[in-house]
Design an enzyme around this catalytic site. Structure first.
Site, PDB file in Angstrom:
ATOM      1  N   CYS B  33       0.551  -1.558   0.126  1.00  0.00           N
ATOM      2  CA  CYS B  33      -0.178  -0.151   0.197  1.00  0.00           C
ATOM      3  C   CYS B  33       0.318   2.105   0.274  1.00  0.00           C
ATOM      4  O   CYS B  33       0.010   2.316  -0.184  1.00  0.00           O
ATOM      5  CB  CYS B  33      -0.696  -0.213   0.747  1.00  0.00           C
ATOM      6  SG  CYS B  33      -0.049   0.163   3.293  1.00  0.00           S
ATOM      7  N   LYS B  34       1.931   0.901  -0.272  1.00  0.00           N
ATOM      8  CA  LYS B  34       3.042   2.329  -0.051  1.00  0.00           C
ATOM      9  C   LYS B  34       3.220   2.580  -1.622  1.00  0.00           C
ATOM     10  O   LYS B  34       3.468   2.548  -1.886  1.00  0.00           O
ATOM     11  CB  LYS B  34       4.972   2.400   0.774  1.00  0.00           C
ATOM     12  CG  LYS B  34       4.509   1.434   2.541  1.00  0.00           C
ATOM     13  CD  LYS B  34       3.366   2.829   3.077  1.00  0.00           C
ATOM     14  CE  LYS B  34       2.739   2.160   3.982  1.00  0.00           C
ATOM     15  NZ  LYS B  34       3.663   1.583   5.419  1.00  0.00           N
ATOM     16  N   GLY B  64      13.334   6.817   4.199  1.00  0.00           N
ATOM     17  CA  GLY B  64      13.888   5.555   4.208  1.00  0.00           C
ATOM     18  C   GLY B  64      13.762   5.255   5.710  1.00  0.00           C
ATOM     19  O   GLY B  64      14.023   3.780   5.229  1.00  0.00           O
ATOM     20  N   ASP B  66      12.059   4.772   9.452  1.00  0.00           N
ATOM     21  CA  ASP B  66      10.712   4.805   9.241  1.00  0.00           C
ATOM     22  C   ASP B  66      10.321   6.094  10.793  1.00  0.00           C
ATOM     23  O   ASP B  66       9.428   6.503  10.431  1.00  0.00           O
ATOM     24  CB  ASP B  66       9.864   4.036   9.300  1.00  0.00           C
ATOM     25  CG  ASP B  66       9.109   3.044   7.952  1.00  0.00           C
ATOM     26  OD1 ASP B  66       9.726   4.059   7.358  1.00  0.00           O
ATOM     27  OD2 ASP B  66       9.043   2.093   7.947  1.00  0.00           O
ATOM     28  N   ASP B  84       2.680   4.725  10.916  1.00  0.00           N
ATOM     29  CA  ASP B  84       2.703   4.111  10.127  1.00  0.00           C
ATOM     30  C   ASP B  84       0.898   2.857  10.207  1.00  0.00           C
ATOM     31  O   ASP B  84       0.444   2.614  11.060  1.00  0.00           O
ATOM     32  CB  ASP B  84       3.604   2.275  10.065  1.00  0.00           C
ATOM     33  CG  ASP B  84       3.852   1.225   8.821  1.00  0.00           C
ATOM     34  OD1 ASP B  84       3.833   2.192   8.033  1.00  0.00           O
ATOM     35  OD2 ASP B  84       4.607   1.089   8.873  1.00  0.00           O
ATOM     36  N   ASP B 107       9.419   0.375  14.655  1.00  0.00           N
ATOM     37  CA  ASP B 107      10.806   1.562  14.153  1.00  0.00           C
ATOM     38  C   ASP B 107      11.168   1.828  14.944  1.00  0.00           C
ATOM     39  O   ASP B 107      12.457   2.235  15.278  1.00  0.00           O
ATOM     40  CB  ASP B 107       9.095   2.491  13.714  1.00  0.00           C
ATOM     41  CG  ASP B 107       8.912   1.876  12.005  1.00  0.00           C
ATOM     42  OD1 ASP B 107       9.626   1.747  11.076  1.00  0.00           O
ATOM     43  OD2 ASP B 107       7.619   2.481  11.649  1.00  0.00           O
ATOM     44  N   ASP B 262      14.521  -2.250  10.806  1.00  0.00           N
ATOM     45  CA  ASP B 262      13.791  -3.189  10.967  1.00  0.00           C
ATOM     46  C   ASP B 262      13.407  -3.222   9.077  1.00  0.00           C
ATOM     47  O   ASP B 262      13.422  -2.143   8.661  1.00  0.00           O
ATOM     48  CB  ASP B 262      12.230  -3.061  11.400  1.00  0.00           C
ATOM     49  CG  ASP B 262      11.551  -1.593  10.889  1.00  0.00           C
ATOM     50  OD1 ASP B 262      11.760  -0.804  10.456  1.00  0.00           O
ATOM     51  OD2 ASP B 262       9.907  -2.236  10.994  1.00  0.00           O
TER      52      ASP B 262
END
Lengths: 369, 369
Positions: B33-34, B64, B66, B84, B107, B262
């Site tokens: 979905c990004k 890059g 998060d 997120d 993150d 991560d």
């Protein structure tokens, strides 16, 4: 702000089809996208979990009031944060970004916070946009958001963006603060007055502009006001939505405000009701005046929306602060904010002994501005 | 955690139609979905604004990586925050809530932050859900999210929810911290090794489970592995996605890690590339081993997805930490995290002199776990 709000986005100047309307890319607009409070409360009850921040003494503000204050591991350092996102309610992408940012930070201003550390932008790009539309529309939205964030003095970041059927714009505003920086919105005193810092009626004003594409509705509008008046109505609404409540937050300290909320999706009555519930003293709010953007009531009457406005139930976006303030300070507050913001504020009611209810008096005084 | 992850949501037990699948309510799932990083970077360039947090010396981490770290007005008090959200990638609503929360906080764990102050949940309810489906599904998602947030030791709040064509689940995780609390991910040293704390392959594992409803695809799966193996594959993926990277973050301090990220939507290679770019020394990462969930590669081969996995480009959700750590500490780190998490970690590569690139060696060592 770097740039004035504009309502003049011309798709064809950017090589986009003339009929492109940002507001066509969602079925719900700014004010209508929230799950109703009653439903949300019921859903949370079903989880049998206290998700609202009422479960510690230090953190009393949760659902209903949009920001959440909590202590940190550092002495006298608290964090206050709010998140808000919605769908486009006007068609100009740059100005839409400005409004979204002003709307996000408004929740912190209601706490008297006027130094915002950080705003993190939330953005979902509509999956129906063409690649060219993405390239034109998205940077304008981001730039509008960023410019208003800069005007707020905040550090604005965007880390990622998602794809969604509807375009989503919003963010998270955060302030790390000490006790002197915020005004917990729970100390309204009997004898205080209620001040409102922006006029009401932006939903109708935005609809009026959309109805230019709808001949039947537009005819109703023109039965009530002229084309030029419709333009002014919309422009006034947009200017108000773009305007930060920062000066109001600053002046809340100077004039010793006791509690405040910002007026958004639940209308002036809904937000007043939320605010009165959080008061420590047994008070009621009595609203004797309602200020509206000029000509909103005439249009509302023509399209059967007047009752909702007069009942205080018409949703607002990026509305003003509703502030409980000592009576003797109110006139000076209104005068000073008028000088700073070049826009009026009004004493619209009083704080009286009561059972945490809100009353709009019969024959409420209508102000058009 | 209060409750174990479950993959056994039975719609009809809740009075919902048997064919209800949470993952049917979006066209994109967790990993897809990004907006691609290259597109986002281009859009930000077009705004001609430095939205990335590289514009001050104190804040170097942006697009890059998060999470975003920034100083506050208080001495030695910084705020680190990440946001997120994504769409359901598995059908069990409770477990989906757990995964979404673990994914959000991950993150911060990558920065060595293991005390998270606050998680604010983001939720959009699908406008296609019936009222009864909303009443059943939503509280389960919220409860899963809340339970994992509690396991992280954070204060979880949800202030509002919106309505959207697709179901959205996510949140904002915030930690207010001092310098000793975080490890800026930029100090990889030549001679360090790379450790990975979860196996790869959750995208295929989740797809395998969805393919039970798709006879043609399911036949391909059964040509490669048994029904029981497919079950185990999915369960292992779910357990890994639900597991917090908290212990890894804690041990990063004990074993003097120099940098970490991560592993999520851009795959192990994409995130390694982001991490290496942020290093202060001229290093390259050489990956000599890739650990996969058992049987993922067999299925991937059967459905033509093996190359993407071996190239390190298969998206992960709530993946492990990829950590640069002194060689002499790596074995102890892996041993201790194995004891704490009851799950393996692996040395998968080395940090060498180079020009900030990542290389997966030919004949990479395949580990199945």
């Amino acid at each position: 702000m770097d740039q004035k709000p504009t309502n003049t986005f011309n798709p064809s100047q950017h090589g986009i089809k003339e009929s492109f309307r940002l507001t066509d890319y969602s079925d719900l607009r700014g004010w209508g996208c929230k799950v109703p409070q009653a439903v949300l409360t019921r859903l949370l009850e079903e989880t049998n979990l206290d998700l609202s921040p009422n479960n510690t003494d230090n953190v009393k503000i949760g659902i209903g009031l949009d920001a959440c204050l909590m202590p940190t591991r550092f002495e006298n350092v608290s964090i206050i944060q709010t998140v808000d996102f919605f769908y486009p309610l006007i068609d100009d992408p740059y100005t839409m970004g400005q409004i979204a940012c002003a709307n996000v930070v408004s929740d912190l201003y209601a706490f008297g916070i006027y130094e915002i550390d950080k705003i993190q932008m939330i953005l979902s790009i509509c999956d129906q946009f063409s690649e060219h539309e993405v390239d034109v529309i998205t940077p304008l939205i981001i730039k509008g958001f960023q410019d208003t964030g800069k005007a707020a003095g905040a550090f604005v970041v965007m880390q990622s963006a998602t794809i969604n059927p509807w375009c989503i714009i919003g963010g998270i505003a955060t302030s790390v603060c000490s006790q002197k920086d915020y005004i917990n919105p729970m100390n309204a005193q009997i004898g205080d007055v209620l001040v409102l810092t922006k006029p009401l009626g932006v939903q109708i004003a935005c609809n009026v502009n959309r109805w230019r594409d709808n001949p039947a509705k537009w005819e109703s509008v023109l039965n009530a006001i002229s084309d030029e008046e419709a333009n002014t109505l919309f422009d006034t609404a947009v200017q108000n939505m773009c305007r930060l409540n920062k000066n109001a937050a600053f002046l809340m300290h100077k004039y010793e405000a006791h509690a405040a909320t910002d007026v958004t999706g639940f209308g002036i009555l809904g937000h007043a009701e939320n605010l009165v519930k959080f008061q420590e003293q047994n008070v009621k709010f009595v609203i004797h005046s309602l200020p509206f953007i000029k000509n909103v009531l005439s249009v509302a009457e023509a399209v059967n929306g007047k009752k909702k406005l007069l009942d205080g139930r018409a949703p607002e976006t990026s509305g003003g602060l509703l502030i409980c303030i000592p009576k003797d300070n109110a006139d000076s507050f209104c005068k000073e904010i008028e000088e700073m913001d070049k826009s009026k504020a009004w004493v619209i009611g009083t704080v009286e002994t009561g059972t945490k209810t809100v009353e709009i008096v019969n024959n409420v005084n209508i102000i058009e501005s």
